[in-house]
Design a protein around this motif. Structure first.
Motif, PDB file in Angstrom:
ATOM      1  N   GLU A  39      -3.340  18.007  22.639  1.00 58.55           N
ATOM      2  CA  GLU A  39      -2.774  16.932  21.826  1.00 58.55           C
ATOM      3  C   GLU A  39      -2.268  15.787  22.695  1.00 58.55           C
ATOM      4  OE1 GLU A  39       0.516  16.296  18.222  1.00 58.55           O
ATOM      5  OE2 GLU A  39       0.166  18.286  19.110  1.00 58.55           O
ATOM      6  N   LEU A  40      -1.786  16.113  23.874  1.00 61.45           N
ATOM      7  CA  LEU A  40      -1.292  15.075  24.777  1.00 61.45           C
ATOM      8  C   LEU A  40      -2.422  14.204  25.314  1.00 61.45           C
ATOM      9  CD1 LEU A  40       1.373  17.100  26.791  1.00 61.45           C
ATOM     10  CD2 LEU A  40       1.806  15.272  25.144  1.00 61.45           C
ATOM     11  N   ARG A  41      -3.649  14.738  25.314  1.00 57.71           N
ATOM     12  CA  ARG A  41      -4.780  13.977  25.828  1.00 57.71           C
ATOM     13  C   ARG A  41      -5.457  13.112  24.760  1.00 57.71           C
ATOM     14  NH1 ARG A  41      -5.783  18.873  28.788  1.00 57.71           N
ATOM     15  NH2 ARG A  41      -7.315  19.541  27.229  1.00 57.71           N
ATOM     16  N   LEU A  42      -4.930  13.118  23.540  1.00 58.49           N
ATOM     17  CA  LEU A  42      -5.514  12.286  22.483  1.00 58.49           C
ATOM     18  C   LEU A  42      -5.361  10.809  22.826  1.00 58.49           C
ATOM     19  CD1 LEU A  42      -4.221  14.155  19.290  1.00 58.49           C
ATOM     20  CD2 LEU A  42      -6.514  14.242  20.297  1.00 58.49           C
ATOM     21  N   ALA A  43      -6.342  10.012  22.432  1.00 58.48           N
ATOM     22  CA  ALA A  43      -6.316   8.574  22.725  1.00 58.48           C
ATOM     23  C   ALA A  43      -5.173   7.882  21.995  1.00 58.48           C
ATOM     24  CB  ALA A  43      -7.651   7.939  22.346  1.00 58.48           C
ATOM     25  N   VAL A  44      -4.878   8.341  20.775  1.00 58.77           N
ATOM     26  CA  VAL A  44      -3.788   7.765  19.981  1.00 58.77           C
ATOM     27  C   VAL A  44      -2.626   8.763  19.971  1.00 58.77           C
ATOM     28  CG1 VAL A  44      -3.076   6.894  17.739  1.00 58.77           C
ATOM     29  CG2 VAL A  44      -5.432   6.524  18.541  1.00 58.77           C
ATOM     30  N   PRO A  45      -1.471   8.391  20.527  1.00 61.30           N
ATOM     31  CA  PRO A  45      -0.339   9.325  20.564  1.00 61.30           C
ATOM     32  C   PRO A  45       0.133   9.688  19.164  1.00 61.30           C
ATOM     33  CG  PRO A  45       0.018   7.448  22.033  1.00 61.30           C
ATOM     34  CD  PRO A  45      -1.174   7.117  21.190  1.00 61.30           C
ATOM     35  N   THR A  46       0.561  10.904  19.002  1.00 60.47           N
ATOM     36  CA  THR A  46       1.108  11.372  17.730  1.00 60.47           C
ATOM     37  C   THR A  46       2.633  11.400  17.813  1.00 60.47           C
ATOM     38  OG1 THR A  46       0.938  13.674  18.467  1.00 60.47           O
ATOM     39  CG2 THR A  46      -0.903  12.782  17.208  1.00 60.47           C
ATOM     40  N   PHE A  47       3.270  11.048  16.704  1.00 57.75           N
ATOM     41  CA  PHE A  47       4.733  10.995  16.677  1.00 57.75           C
ATOM     42  C   PHE A  47       5.341  12.279  16.113  1.00 57.75           C
ATOM     43  CE2 PHE A  47       3.541   6.630  17.125  1.00 57.75           C
ATOM     44  CZ  PHE A  47       4.544   6.075  17.903  1.00 57.75           C
ATOM     45  N   TRP A  48       4.499  13.267  15.882  1.00 59.16           N
ATOM     46  CA  TRP A  48       4.970  14.568  15.412  1.00 59.16           C
ATOM     47  C   TRP A  48       3.944  15.611  15.858  1.00 59.16           C
ATOM     48  CZ3 TRP A  48       9.599  15.931  13.884  1.00 59.16           C
ATOM     49  CH2 TRP A  48       9.791  17.171  13.283  1.00 59.16           C
ATOM     50  N   PRO A  49       4.390  16.710  16.481  1.00 59.53           N
ATOM     51  CA  PRO A  49       3.436  17.706  16.989  1.00 59.53           C
ATOM     52  C   PRO A  49       2.588  18.304  15.866  1.00 59.53           C
ATOM     53  CG  PRO A  49       5.640  18.070  17.891  1.00 59.53           C
ATOM     54  CD  PRO A  49       5.789  17.058  16.793  1.00 59.53           C
ATOM     55  N   GLU A  50       1.296  18.394  16.106  1.00 57.59           N
ATOM     56  CA  GLU A  50       0.419  19.060  15.138  1.00 57.59           C
ATOM     57  C   GLU A  50       0.711  20.549  15.082  1.00 57.59           C
ATOM     58  OE1 GLU A  50      -3.524  18.148  16.355  1.00 57.59           O
ATOM     59  OE2 GLU A  50      -3.392  16.015  15.831  1.00 57.59           O
ATOM     60  N   THR A  51       0.991  21.132  16.232  1.00 58.55           N
ATOM     61  CA  THR A  51       1.376  22.548  16.322  1.00 58.55           C
ATOM     62  C   THR A  51       2.554  22.661  17.285  1.00 58.55           C
ATOM     63  OG1 THR A  51      -0.924  23.240  16.000  1.00 58.55           O
ATOM     64  CG2 THR A  51       0.626  24.884  16.880  1.00 58.55           C
ATOM     65  N   PHE A  52       3.602  23.323  16.836  1.00 59.10           N
ATOM     66  CA  PHE A  52       4.794  23.462  17.683  1.00 59.10           C
ATOM     67  C   PHE A  52       4.542  24.558  18.726  1.00 59.10           C
ATOM     68  CE2 PHE A  52       6.465  21.318  14.006  1.00 59.10           C
ATOM     69  CZ  PHE A  52       7.455  20.487  14.531  1.00 59.10           C
ATOM     70  N   MET A  53       4.473  24.138  19.971  1.00 65.10           N
ATOM     71  CA  MET A  53       4.194  25.058  21.072  1.00 65.10           C
ATOM     72  C   MET A  53       5.507  25.501  21.721  1.00 65.10           C
ATOM     73  SD  MET A  53       0.898  25.312  21.022  1.00 65.10           S
ATOM     74  CE  MET A  53       0.581  26.078  22.606  1.00 65.10           C
ATOM     75  N   TRP A  54       6.213  26.424  21.071  1.00 63.63           N
ATOM     76  CA  TRP A  54       7.488  26.904  21.619  1.00 63.63           C
ATOM     77  C   TRP A  54       7.279  27.693  22.908  1.00 63.63           C
ATOM     78  CZ3 TRP A  54      11.542  24.705  19.491  1.00 63.63           C
ATOM     79  CH2 TRP A  54      11.470  24.285  18.167  1.00 63.63           C
ATOM     80  N   SER A  55       6.051  28.128  23.131  1.00 63.47           N
ATOM     81  CA  SER A  55       5.762  28.876  24.359  1.00 63.47           C
ATOM     82  C   SER A  55       5.876  28.005  25.606  1.00 63.47           C
ATOM     83  CB  SER A  55       4.356  29.481  24.285  1.00 63.47           C
ATOM     84  OG  SER A  55       3.378  28.465  24.112  1.00 63.47           O
ATOM     85  N   ASN A  56       5.880  26.685  25.428  1.00 59.57           N
ATOM     86  CA  ASN A  56       6.030  25.801  26.588  1.00 59.57           C
ATOM     87  C   ASN A  56       7.337  26.062  27.334  1.00 59.57           C
ATOM     88  OD1 ASN A  56       3.603  24.558  25.984  1.00 59.57           O
ATOM     89  ND2 ASN A  56       4.535  22.819  24.932  1.00 59.57           N
ATOM     90  N   PHE A  57       8.373  26.380  26.579  1.00 51.88           N
ATOM     91  CA  PHE A  57       9.673  26.631  27.204  1.00 51.88           C
ATOM     92  C   PHE A  57       9.646  27.920  28.023  1.00 51.88           C
ATOM     93  CE2 PHE A  57      10.609  23.813  23.667  1.00 51.88           C
ATOM     94  CZ  PHE A  57      11.491  22.907  24.223  1.00 51.88           C
ATOM     95  N   LEU A  58       8.894  28.907  27.540  1.00 52.75           N
ATOM     96  CA  LEU A  58       8.766  30.149  28.309  1.00 52.75           C
ATOM     97  C   LEU A  58       7.888  29.955  29.533  1.00 52.75           C
ATOM     98  CD1 LEU A  58       8.328  32.747  25.405  1.00 52.75           C
ATOM     99  CD2 LEU A  58      10.407  32.216  26.695  1.00 52.75           C
ATOM    100  N   ASN A  59       6.879  29.115  29.408  1.00 54.29           N
ATOM    101  CA  ASN A  59       5.973  28.881  30.537  1.00 54.29           C
ATOM    102  C   ASN A  59       6.658  28.192  31.709  1.00 54.29           C
ATOM    103  OD1 ASN A  59       3.875  30.040  29.094  1.00 54.29           O
ATOM    104  ND2 ASN A  59       3.125  28.083  28.301  1.00 54.29           N
ATOM    105  N   VAL A  60       7.746  27.473  31.410  1.00 53.11           N
ATOM    106  CA  VAL A  60       8.482  26.811  32.492  1.00 53.11           C
ATOM    107  C   VAL A  60       8.992  27.835  33.495  1.00 53.11           C
ATOM    108  CG1 VAL A  60      10.584  25.508  33.030  1.00 53.11           C
ATOM    109  CG2 VAL A  60       9.133  24.802  31.116  1.00 53.11           C
ATOM    110  N   PHE A  61       9.451  28.980  32.998  1.00 51.48           N
ATOM    111  CA  PHE A  61       9.993  30.021  33.876  1.00 51.48           C
ATOM    112  C   PHE A  61       8.911  30.642  34.757  1.00 51.48           C
ATOM    113  CE2 PHE A  61      13.134  29.554  30.599  1.00 51.48           C
ATOM    114  CZ  PHE A  61      14.336  29.819  31.217  1.00 51.48           C
ATOM    115  N   GLU A  62       7.653  30.519  34.328  1.00 47.95           N
ATOM    116  CA  GLU A  62       6.548  31.045  35.134  1.00 47.95           C
ATOM    117  C   GLU A  62       6.023  30.006  36.121  1.00 47.95           C
ATOM    118  OE1 GLU A  62       3.642  32.267  32.340  1.00 47.95           O
ATOM    119  OE2 GLU A  62       4.910  33.811  31.401  1.00 47.95           O
ATOM    120  N   THR A  63       6.258  28.730  35.824  1.00 48.33           N
ATOM    121  CA  THR A  63       5.744  27.664  36.686  1.00 48.33           C
ATOM    122  C   THR A  63       6.626  27.457  37.911  1.00 48.33           C
ATOM    123  OG1 THR A  63       4.860  26.570  34.719  1.00 48.33           O
ATOM    124  CG2 THR A  63       5.002  25.253  36.740  1.00 48.33           C
TER     125      THR A  63
END
Length: 277
Positions: A39-63
């Motif tokens: 979704e971040l790579r879309l040409a037109v930015p979206t002002f509301w997430p199409e899908t809420f990726m709560w796993s991003n917060f968990l992935n931070v601990f792995e990065t």
């Protein structure tokens, strides 16, 4: 009457617009943290997430070793806050209620410290800490910030507004100076103490320059330095990892927002009593 209502409406409109401008970057950071890389790579930015990726917060601990950075930040912040509040309480009590030679000139020196940034003194302090063997330790992160000139000023102004009869009555009851300070004056100055706690907390939690020059290993890095390292590590691949960086940033600012929301009434009360006397 109509002119007054129009003035109020205009002020409200201006305040609302300013608030939206100030809040928008935070909103954008939050929704970016919840988006997928696709979704971040879309040409037109979206002002509301199409899908809420709560796993991003968990992935931070792995990065990155986020948990270790957070622990270091908590230890640094708690140490600085405890030291600054206690040093400020004792120094402010001496400057406000003490009667000793050179009191006012010494207080002016404390005020002069307000205009000296860390970047000016970090070289001699760095050399001193190096000789003590404190580099890359919690001592280097905490001890140089044990005193707050602004905190001393803020509490001094509050203590000066307290009638001396309160102190004299406590002395008649046999209270020593420490009991007078911590059991009588501190509760009376609680809004100012809470304000200093919040200011000290935010300054310590957001500290970047000092931890950057005083630490050089993942074991001792704090969150601000860790986020900068994470940003540098994704250079050239922002579209693939910016959601993780934003998720980490949101996690970092949440404690600041929570502390400020619960303490804002004390900050307003303290600032109203902080005029120079």
């Amino acid at each position: 009457m109509k002119s007054t209502m129009m003035l109020v409406s205009t002020r409200t409109l201006i305040a609302s617009i300013v608030t939206l401008f100030m809040f928008f970057p935070i909103y954008w950071m939050l929704i970016t943290a919840l988006k997928s890389p696709e979704e971040l790579r879309l040409a037109v930015p979206t002002f509301w997430p199409e899908t809420f990726m709560w796993s991003n917060f968990l992935n931070v601990f792995e990065t990155i070793p986020f948990a270790r950075y957070a622990l270091n930040t908590i230890i640094q912040t708690v140490g600085i806050v405890v030291l600054q509040i206690n040093v400020a309480l004792m120094a402010a009590y001496a400057f406000a209620k003490g009667n000793f030679m050179g009191r006012d000139p010494l207080f002016l020196l404390v005020l002069a410290a307000l205009i000296v940034p860390d970047q000016v003194i970090f070289v001699p302090v760095y050399v001193l800490l190096s000789k003590l063997g404190w580099l890359n330790t919690y001592y280097a992160l905490i001890v140089p910030h044990a005193a707050s000139a602004y905190g001393i000023f803020l509490l001094r102004q509050m203590f000066r507004s307290i009638n001396n009869d309160v102190i004299e009555a406590a002395k008649m009851d046999g209270a020593n100076r420490m009991k007078i300070l911590y059991r009588i004056l501190t509760p009376m100055a609680m809004p100012t103490v809470v304000t200093l706690l919040v200011i000290s907390f935010i300054g310590s939690w957001n500290s970047y320059f000092w931890p950057l020059v005083m630490t050089n290993s993942d074991k001792m890095r704090v969150l601000t330095v860790g986020l900068a390292k994470m940003r540098d590590s994704i250079g050239g691949n922002e579209a693939l990892s910016i959601h993780l960086l934003m998720a980490a940033s949101v996690t970092v600012i949440v404690p600041i927002v929570v502390v400020f929301v619960f303490a804002q009434k004390h900050i307003i009360a303290a600032m109203s009593n902080s005029t120079f006397k």
